[in-house]
Design a protein around this motif. Structure first.
Motif, mmCIF file in Angstrom:
data_model
loop_
_atom_site.group_PDB
_atom_site.id
_atom_site.type_symbol
_atom_site.label_atom_id
_atom_site.label_comp_id
_atom_site.label_asym_id
_atom_site.label_seq_id
_atom_site.Cartn_x
_atom_site.Cartn_y
_atom_site.Cartn_z
ATOM 1 N N ALA A 20 -7.595 -3.018 -12.736
ATOM 2 C CA ALA A 20 -6.372 -3.159 -11.952
ATOM 3 C C ALA A 20 -6.509 -2.339 -10.684
ATOM 4 C CB ALA A 20 -5.160 -2.681 -12.763
ATOM 5 N N HIS A 21 -6.034 -2.862 -9.595
ATOM 6 C CA HIS A 21 -6.051 -2.145 -8.325
ATOM 7 C C HIS A 21 -4.633 -1.651 -8.083
ATOM 8 C CE1 HIS A 21 -6.521 -1.250 -4.128
ATOM 9 N NE2 HIS A 21 -7.812 -1.484 -4.224
ATOM 10 N N PRO A 22 -4.364 -0.347 -8.283
ATOM 11 C CA PRO A 22 -2.991 0.153 -8.235
ATOM 12 C C PRO A 22 -2.305 -0.101 -6.903
ATOM 13 C CG PRO A 22 -4.561 1.972 -8.341
ATOM 14 C CD PRO A 22 -5.336 0.706 -8.551
ATOM 15 N N VAL A 23 -3.017 0.018 -5.801
ATOM 16 C CA VAL A 23 -2.386 -0.210 -4.510
ATOM 17 C C VAL A 23 -2.022 -1.674 -4.364
ATOM 18 C CG1 VAL A 23 -2.755 -0.159 -2.024
ATOM 19 C CG2 VAL A 23 -3.531 1.743 -3.426
ATOM 20 N N GLY A 24 -2.962 -2.551 -4.663
ATOM 21 C CA GLY A 24 -2.699 -3.972 -4.514
ATOM 22 C C GLY A 24 -1.610 -4.446 -5.445
ATOM 23 N N THR A 25 -1.613 -3.979 -6.671
ATOM 24 C CA THR A 25 -0.595 -4.397 -7.630
ATOM 25 C C THR A 25 0.777 -3.938 -7.173
ATOM 26 O OG1 THR A 25 -2.198 -4.274 -9.418
ATOM 27 C CG2 THR A 25 0.113 -4.282 -10.048
ATOM 28 N N GLY A 26 0.888 -2.685 -6.800
ATOM 29 C CA GLY A 26 2.183 -2.153 -6.381
ATOM 30 C C GLY A 26 2.675 -2.780 -5.098
ATOM 31 N N LEU A 27 1.807 -2.918 -4.119
ATOM 32 C CA LEU A 27 2.233 -3.489 -2.857
ATOM 33 C C LEU A 27 2.535 -4.967 -2.985
ATOM 34 C CD1 LEU A 27 -0.110 -1.524 -0.511
ATOM 35 C CD2 LEU A 27 2.357 -1.364 -0.611
ATOM 36 N N GLY A 28 1.786 -5.652 -3.805
ATOM 37 C CA GLY A 28 2.097 -7.063 -4.030
ATOM 38 C C GLY A 28 3.478 -7.215 -4.624
ATOM 39 N N ALA A 29 3.829 -6.294 -5.502
ATOM 40 C CA ALA A 29 5.161 -6.345 -6.115
ATOM 41 C C ALA A 29 6.243 -6.146 -5.073
ATOM 42 C CB ALA A 29 5.271 -5.272 -7.199
ATOM 43 N N VAL A 30 6.072 -5.156 -4.249
ATOM 44 C CA VAL A 30 7.102 -4.837 -3.282
ATOM 45 C C VAL A 30 7.174 -5.888 -2.193
ATOM 46 C CG1 VAL A 30 7.789 -3.173 -1.511
ATOM 47 C CG2 VAL A 30 6.975 -2.378 -3.721
ATOM 48 N N VAL A 31 6.032 -6.200 -1.600
ATOM 49 C CA VAL A 31 6.018 -7.071 -0.441
ATOM 50 C C VAL A 31 6.280 -8.523 -0.805
ATOM 51 C CG1 VAL A 31 4.570 -7.961 1.417
ATOM 52 C CG2 VAL A 31 4.477 -5.558 0.827
ATOM 53 N N GLY A 32 5.538 -9.026 -1.757
ATOM 54 C CA GLY A 32 5.626 -10.443 -2.032
ATOM 55 C C GLY A 32 6.677 -10.845 -3.032
ATOM 56 N N GLY A 33 6.666 -10.192 -4.169
ATOM 57 C CA GLY A 33 7.444 -10.693 -5.282
ATOM 58 C C GLY A 33 8.918 -10.404 -5.251
ATOM 59 N N ASP A 108 -8.244 -1.520 4.295
ATOM 60 C CA ASP A 108 -7.037 -1.103 3.597
ATOM 61 C C ASP A 108 -5.807 -1.825 4.139
ATOM 62 O OD1 ASP A 108 -5.492 0.730 1.798
ATOM 63 O OD2 ASP A 108 -4.700 1.404 3.741
ATOM 64 N N ALA A 109 -5.751 -2.006 5.449
ATOM 65 C CA ALA A 109 -4.611 -2.706 6.054
ATOM 66 C C ALA A 109 -4.507 -4.127 5.515
ATOM 67 C CB ALA A 109 -4.759 -2.728 7.574
ATOM 68 N N PHE A 110 -5.627 -4.799 5.382
ATOM 69 C CA PHE A 110 -5.573 -6.156 4.840
ATOM 70 C C PHE A 110 -5.080 -6.147 3.398
ATOM 71 C CE2 PHE A 110 -7.224 -9.717 2.469
ATOM 72 C CZ PHE A 110 -6.629 -10.756 3.171
ATOM 73 N N SER A 111 -5.531 -5.171 2.613
ATOM 74 C CA SER A 111 -5.079 -5.129 1.216
ATOM 75 C C SER A 111 -3.579 -4.869 1.128
ATOM 76 C CB SER A 111 -5.868 -4.101 0.400
ATOM 77 O OG SER A 111 -5.503 -2.789 0.739
ATOM 78 N N ARG A 112 -3.022 -4.196 2.133
ATOM 79 C CA ARG A 112 -1.583 -3.935 2.148
ATOM 80 C C ARG A 112 -0.775 -5.077 2.743
ATOM 81 N NH1 ARG A 112 -0.460 0.876 5.396
ATOM 82 N NH2 ARG A 112 -2.524 0.659 6.278
ATOM 83 N N TYR A 113 -1.349 -5.791 3.693
ATOM 84 C CA TYR A 113 -0.618 -6.837 4.412
ATOM 85 C C TYR A 113 -1.405 -8.158 4.430
ATOM 86 C CZ TYR A 113 1.728 -2.708 6.348
ATOM 87 O OH TYR A 113 2.402 -1.529 6.510
ATOM 88 N N PRO A 114 -1.801 -8.683 3.300
ATOM 89 C CA PRO A 114 -2.660 -9.875 3.303
ATOM 90 C C PRO A 114 -1.994 -11.126 3.838
ATOM 91 C CG PRO A 114 -1.902 -9.435 1.083
ATOM 92 C CD PRO A 114 -1.472 -8.261 1.936
ATOM 93 N N ASP A 115 -0.687 -11.153 3.838
ATOM 94 C CA ASP A 115 0.015 -12.353 4.268
ATOM 95 C C ASP A 115 0.569 -12.233 5.688
ATOM 96 O OD1 ASP A 115 1.803 -10.384 3.529
ATOM 97 O OD2 ASP A 115 3.254 -11.785 2.676
ATOM 98 N N ARG A 116 0.132 -11.216 6.424
ATOM 99 C CA ARG A 116 0.632 -11.009 7.782
ATOM 100 C C ARG A 116 -0.510 -11.059 8.775
ATOM 101 N NH1 ARG A 116 4.133 -5.677 7.624
ATOM 102 N NH2 ARG A 116 4.522 -6.262 9.783
ATOM 103 N N ASP A 117 -0.165 -11.249 10.040
ATOM 104 C CA ASP A 117 -1.140 -11.165 11.119
ATOM 105 C C ASP A 117 -1.301 -9.696 11.509
ATOM 106 O OD1 ASP A 117 -1.759 -13.887 11.485
ATOM 107 O OD2 ASP A 117 0.037 -14.191 12.713
ATOM 108 N N PHE A 118 -2.493 -9.309 11.872
ATOM 109 C CA PHE A 118 -2.785 -7.938 12.268
ATOM 110 C C PHE A 118 -1.813 -7.466 13.354
ATOM 111 C CE2 PHE A 118 -4.966 -4.690 14.708
ATOM 112 C CZ PHE A 118 -5.551 -3.888 13.737
#
Length: 165
Positions: A20-33, A108-118
């Protein structure tokens, strides 16, 4: 599995699977879900909003985990260490110690904001660069192209669709 092995395995908090990737899991929860779940639940009123946000957090967390786990930071660091000198923005006689933190920051920025433009969150990255730069002597104007380069590279290799606005 002893406690150290469990910690090093990055067990998924839901499935208990390793990796499990703790940053990706947590940020995916907050940002996407949560936002998607809350929006969907709003049709059912305030209680539906709360339930929708909770369910959305779990689903979003799993999506964020998938994006973050698709990125191998060790492989990215090796790629950039080998190739940074060929990039057009790298200054003569520059060393990897200056550019490496910028590449890591872009990944790291991409892992935090994968669905956004830079460009959508570049001001946030600029603001936080001073805390993230570690040993780099680069100011943000000089680090930005490297961070963007790394972000673009992991985005293109992740097969993420272009961001929607």
């Amino acid at each position: 599995m002893n406690d150290v092995q469990k910690r090093d395995a990055n067990l998924d908090p839901i499935t208990k699977e390793p990796g499990a990737h703790p940053v990706g899991t947590g940020l995916g929860a907050v940002v996407g879900g949560m936002a998607a779940g809350a929006a969907t639940g709003t049709v059912a009123g305030p209680l539906g909003t709360a339930v929708g946000a909770a369910v959305g957090a779990v689903v979003g967390g799993l999506a964020g985990k998938g994006v973050a786990e698709a990125i191998d930071p060790t492989a990215e660091a090796a790629y950039w260490r080998e190739n940074y000198g060929m990039r057009p923005y790298v200054e003569d006689k520059a060393n990897f110690d200056d550019y490496g933190p910028a590449y890591a920051y872009g990944v790291d920025a991409f892992s935090r904001y994968p669905d956004r433009d830079f460009d959508d969150f570049e001001s946030e990255l600029h603001r936080d660069w001073g805390q993230q730069r570690r040993t780099s002597s680069l100011d943000w104007d000089r680090a930005r192209p490297a961070a963007r380069d790394a972000w673009d590279r992991v985005k293109s290799s992740s097969n993420m669709p272009p961001a929607t606005r």
